[in-house]
Write an enzyme that holds these catalytic residues in place. Structure first.
Site, mmCIF file in Angstrom:
data_model
loop_
_atom_site.group_PDB
_atom_site.id
_atom_site.type_symbol
_atom_site.label_atom_id
_atom_site.label_comp_id
_atom_site.label_asym_id
_atom_site.label_seq_id
_atom_site.Cartn_x
_atom_site.Cartn_y
_atom_site.Cartn_z
ATOM 1 N N GLY A 19 51.936 54.161 -30.081
ATOM 2 C CA GLY A 19 52.989 54.442 -29.109
ATOM 3 C C GLY A 19 52.476 55.290 -27.961
ATOM 4 C CD GLU A 45 47.007 41.652 -36.989
ATOM 5 O OE1 GLU A 45 46.048 41.232 -37.665
ATOM 6 O OE2 GLU A 45 47.942 40.937 -36.594
ATOM 7 C CE LYS A 91 59.259 53.728 -25.978
ATOM 8 N NZ LYS A 91 58.222 54.352 -25.126
ATOM 9 C CE LYS A 133 67.551 58.221 -24.297
ATOM 10 N NZ LYS A 133 66.463 58.940 -23.589
ATOM 11 C CB VAL A 174 56.796 60.508 -21.872
ATOM 12 C CG1 VAL A 174 55.337 60.331 -21.487
ATOM 13 C CG2 VAL A 174 56.919 61.502 -23.031
ATOM 14 N NE ARG A 178 54.738 46.909 -21.441
ATOM 15 C CZ ARG A 178 54.380 46.292 -20.322
ATOM 16 N NH1 ARG A 178 53.782 46.970 -19.375
ATOM 17 N NH2 ARG A 178 54.638 45.006 -20.126
ATOM 18 C CB THR A 198 72.017 53.995 -13.493
ATOM 19 O OG1 THR A 198 71.371 55.273 -13.544
ATOM 20 C CG2 THR A 198 71.153 52.966 -14.202
ATOM 21 C CD GLU A 271 71.613 55.361 -18.142
ATOM 22 O OE1 GLU A 271 70.396 55.441 -17.924
ATOM 23 O OE2 GLU A 271 72.347 54.538 -17.587
#
Length: 361
Positions: A19, A45, A91, A133, A174, A178, A198, A271
């Site tokens: 991750g 993998e 996540k 969160k 962070v 991605r 948003t 959100e």
């Protein structure tokens, strides 16, 4: 890295090694010259294969396919381990909302498996990486991370004798990982816009992955047992971030920054307009340190006397929750300097584009 000496000759295990946080954690740990051994585990993998290739010149590191849902495998992996950094988790808010049973299996029962395996193997310290969160959660992902924190604290309070020290570290976004807004904005600007926002008043705690991981590692050496370490982080408005990125990147992609539109698309279900890293209830048992707030457990250890004392205490009283909407925001110049300092605007190769649409189920 302030407390790097604590890692000398230690056998360290990292879950979720592929991750964003886990991969950076592996890299920083391997920079410790006196590190004894590093074990990285993940259930991906292909990414594990690439991770091993990336760090193949380190002879003291090994990588294994394993899943935190498999307690027996975790027990085997943790034999003779001194320190465990548990970063493996689901996540993505929307995916956890859609598949809550899967989120429970990994984010809650997976934490319990880590706790059990660490206890059976006499690990010294287990650090769980949590999320903003988890504070007053409004979704499945946040609720599962909060339960993970509570399990870590309960494991410490129920621990007998000289078993592991369990603690959690909680931090916000962070930047540049991605799926985050930076690579999405980048690709939207590449295409000439619009850049999707948003809400104009949305604020977020932000940190580079390298900074976040340094503080995760340091929290290991500070932990007494059962605490939640809350990383102090700068705050920005997402609209300011979009405007700074348009200003910097539009010319690189051959566009006029003045002509790239910022389009408001509304807030996702569940959100928040702001982020919370510490709730009002937690302030009653929180201390402020130089780089963290530390929330001490509501229920102290039943079998061990633990002295909560730290070398860099700023204050033993915290009078307000830690919420992005109540903290000063970075100026656009500060945002630009931050993006440049941590190489968050490196232009990707044409054949390696990040998706340019906000994920909107």
């Amino acid at each position: 890295m302030a407390h790097i000496g604590y890692l000398n000759n230690k056998r360290v295990l990292v879950t979720g090694a592929c991750g964003t946080v886990g991969r950076e954690l592996v890299g920083q740990l391997l920079e410790v010259k006196e590190l004894g051994e590093l074990i990285g585990i993940d259930n991906n993998e292909s990414e594990l294969f690439f991770l091993e290739q990336r760090f193949q010149h380190f002879g003291n590191a090994s990588y294994f396919l394993a899943d935190v849902r498999d307690k027996d495998e975790l027990c085997r992996m943790m034999r003779d381990a001194d320190i465990v950094f548990h970063t493996a988790a689901f996540k993505h808010v929307i995916l956890c909302e859609r598949s809550p049973f899967e989120a429970v299996q990994t984010n809650i029962l997976g934490v319990q498996n880590v706790i059990s395996a660490a206890s059976e193997n006499g690990v010294d310290t287990v650090i769980f990486t949590s999320s903003d969160k988890a504070v007053n959660p409004t979704n499945v992902m946040g609720t599962s991370k909060l339960m993970g924190e509570r399990l870590m604290t309960a494991a410490n309070s129920n621990q007998r004798g000289d078993g592991p020290v369990f603690a959690s570290t909680r931090f916000g976004n962070v930047l540049g990982s991605r799926g985050s807004v930076v690579p999405i904005f980048k690709e939207q600007i590449r295409g000439g816009g619009p850049v999707t926002l948003t809400h104009p008043d949305m604020t977020r705690f932000i940190m580079s992955v390298s900074e976040a991981v340094k503080l995760v590692i340091d929290s290991h050496s500070l932990a007494k047992g059962g605490e939640v370490f809350i990383t102090k982080m700068p705050v920005l408005r997402i609209k300011d971030l979009a405007q700074v990125m348009i200003k910097i990147l539009a010319p690189h992609f051959g566009h006029d920054a003045e002509k790239i539109e910022i389009k408001e698309i509304g807030v996702k279900p569940g959100e928040k307009l702001y982020e919370e890293l510490m709730s009002h209830e937690e302030t009653r048992r929180a201390w402020e340190l130089e780089d963290y707030f530390v929330v001490q457990p509501a229920f102290r250890s039943m079998y061990r006397k633990i002295e909560y004392d730290y070398s860099d205490i700023v204050s033993k009283e915290v009078d307000r929750p830690y919420i992005s909407a109540q903290e000063p925001t970075m100026t656009r110049d500060q945002i630009e300097a931050f993006l440049v300092k941590y190489d968050l605007l490196d232009l990707p190769l044409e054949g390696d584009k990040h998706p340019d649409e906000r994920y909107w189920p």
